[in-house]
Design a protein around this motif. Structure first.
Motif, mmCIF file in Angstrom:
data_model
loop_
_atom_site.group_PDB
_atom_site.id
_atom_site.type_symbol
_atom_site.label_atom_id
_atom_site.label_comp_id
_atom_site.label_asym_id
_atom_site.label_seq_id
_atom_site.Cartn_x
_atom_site.Cartn_y
_atom_site.Cartn_z
ATOM 1 N N PRO A 78 0.790 -1.087 -0.121
ATOM 2 C CA PRO A 78 -0.027 0.237 0.152
ATOM 3 C C PRO A 78 0.909 1.168 -0.125
ATOM 4 N N ALA A 79 0.095 2.311 -0.493
ATOM 5 C CA ALA A 79 0.871 3.702 -0.509
ATOM 6 C C ALA A 79 0.868 4.120 0.943
ATOM 7 N N GLU A 80 2.045 4.110 1.727
ATOM 8 C CA GLU A 80 2.242 4.394 3.087
ATOM 9 C C GLU A 80 2.588 5.699 3.381
ATOM 10 N N THR A 81 3.115 6.642 2.447
ATOM 11 C CA THR A 81 3.278 7.979 2.743
ATOM 12 C C THR A 81 2.798 8.594 1.452
ATOM 13 N N GLU A 82 2.937 9.954 1.433
ATOM 14 C CA GLU A 82 2.801 10.855 0.421
ATOM 15 C C GLU A 82 3.587 10.787 -0.639
ATOM 16 N N LEU A 83 3.110 10.672 -1.925
ATOM 17 C CA LEU A 83 4.041 10.354 -3.156
ATOM 18 C C LEU A 83 4.348 11.736 -3.768
ATOM 19 N N THR A 84 5.466 11.908 -4.479
ATOM 20 C CA THR A 84 5.903 13.097 -5.034
ATOM 21 C C THR A 84 4.882 12.964 -6.524
ATOM 22 N N PRO A 85 4.972 14.036 -7.073
ATOM 23 C CA PRO A 85 4.173 14.195 -8.230
ATOM 24 C C PRO A 85 4.513 13.120 -9.392
ATOM 25 N N SER A 86 5.791 12.734 -9.284
ATOM 26 C CA SER A 86 6.140 11.685 -10.168
ATOM 27 C C SER A 86 5.592 10.310 -9.882
ATOM 28 N N GLY A 87 5.138 10.197 -8.760
ATOM 29 C CA GLY A 87 4.956 8.776 -8.272
ATOM 30 C C GLY A 87 5.900 8.253 -7.386
ATOM 31 N N LYS A 91 12.195 11.103 -0.431
ATOM 32 C CA LYS A 91 13.570 10.578 -0.310
ATOM 33 C C LYS A 91 13.636 10.538 1.446
ATOM 34 N N ALA A 92 13.016 11.378 2.107
ATOM 35 C CA ALA A 92 13.017 11.363 3.345
ATOM 36 C C ALA A 92 12.242 10.209 4.175
ATOM 37 N N ASP A 93 11.142 9.633 3.411
ATOM 38 C CA ASP A 93 10.333 8.489 3.898
ATOM 39 C C ASP A 93 10.818 7.088 3.323
ATOM 40 N N ALA A 94 11.777 7.122 2.068
ATOM 41 C CA ALA A 94 11.812 6.037 1.484
ATOM 42 C C ALA A 94 12.852 4.799 2.220
ATOM 43 N N GLU A 95 14.036 5.507 2.735
ATOM 44 C CA GLU A 95 14.761 4.642 3.534
ATOM 45 C C GLU A 95 14.214 3.506 4.504
ATOM 46 N N PRO A 96 13.488 4.185 5.443
ATOM 47 C CA PRO A 96 12.870 2.955 6.373
ATOM 48 C C PRO A 96 11.818 2.143 5.656
ATOM 49 N N ILE A 97 10.932 2.607 4.558
ATOM 50 C CA ILE A 97 10.149 1.641 4.182
ATOM 51 C C ILE A 97 10.915 0.515 3.054
ATOM 52 N N VAL A 98 11.904 1.080 2.352
ATOM 53 C CA VAL A 98 12.785 -0.033 1.818
ATOM 54 C C VAL A 98 13.562 -0.981 2.620
ATOM 55 N N GLN A 99 14.051 -0.302 3.693
ATOM 56 C CA GLN A 99 14.408 -1.541 4.956
ATOM 57 C C GLN A 99 13.570 -2.479 5.152
ATOM 58 N N ARG A 100 12.333 -2.018 5.563
ATOM 59 C CA ARG A 100 11.230 -2.886 6.143
ATOM 60 C C ARG A 100 10.943 -3.919 4.911
#
Length: 148
Positions: A78-87, A91-100
């Motif tokens: 699921p989309a857990e965070t706000e996405l940029t206009p490009s989808g 960057k600030a939210d990406a690392e913890p999500i990718v690590q999980r």
């Protein structure tokens, strides 16, 4: 839209083969060593390019098939965070999500679904190379998985 692009590129490749084949024939029949070498190159290099394109199309088809199956099962991340206009994931939210998702994929090393989800999240985080590697792993695991 992507399929239309593949069809257009395929038609362009066929036209390229026809034109390149004509030039290759002319060079090969020139009788000059340089011409013969160029004619051979005009035959070999397009074949290498066609092989690479075929591999990419196969990857796309297999990835789409797995993605459709996972989505039908309700297993897409699921989309857990706000996405940029490009989808992309910010960057600030990406690392913890990718690590999980990476930890989940490592915990379920034989589960193609976990590896595919990791690839989707990596792609959303802008890690295209890692995403492709994860989805390739998912394709391999799905082929090796027992059952239908």
């Amino acid at each position: 839209m992507a399929r239309a692009g593949v069809i257009v590129v395929g038609l362009c490749l066929v036209l390229y083969f026809v034109l390149t084949g004509q030039w290759a024939f002319l060079y090969l029949t020139s009788g000059e060593p340089i011409g013969i070498a160029m004619g051979a190159a005009l035959i070999v290099l397009p074949l290498i390019g066609a092989w690479a394109i075929l591999r990419e199309v196969q990857f796309g088809i297999q990835a789409e098939r797995l993605g459709t199956k996972l989505d039908a099962e309700g297993g897409m991340p699921p989309a857990e965070t706000e996405l940029t206009p490009s989808g992309r994931i910010a960057k600030a939210d990406a690392e913890p999500i990718v690590q999980r998702y990476a930890a989940e994929a490592e915990a379920a090393a034989d589960d193609w679904r976990a590896r595919y989800r990791l690839g989707v999240v990596q792609d959303a985080a802008g890690r295209r190379k890692d995403a492709r590697a994860s989805i390739r792993d998912a394709i391999r695991l799905a082929k090796d998985a027992p059952g239908p």
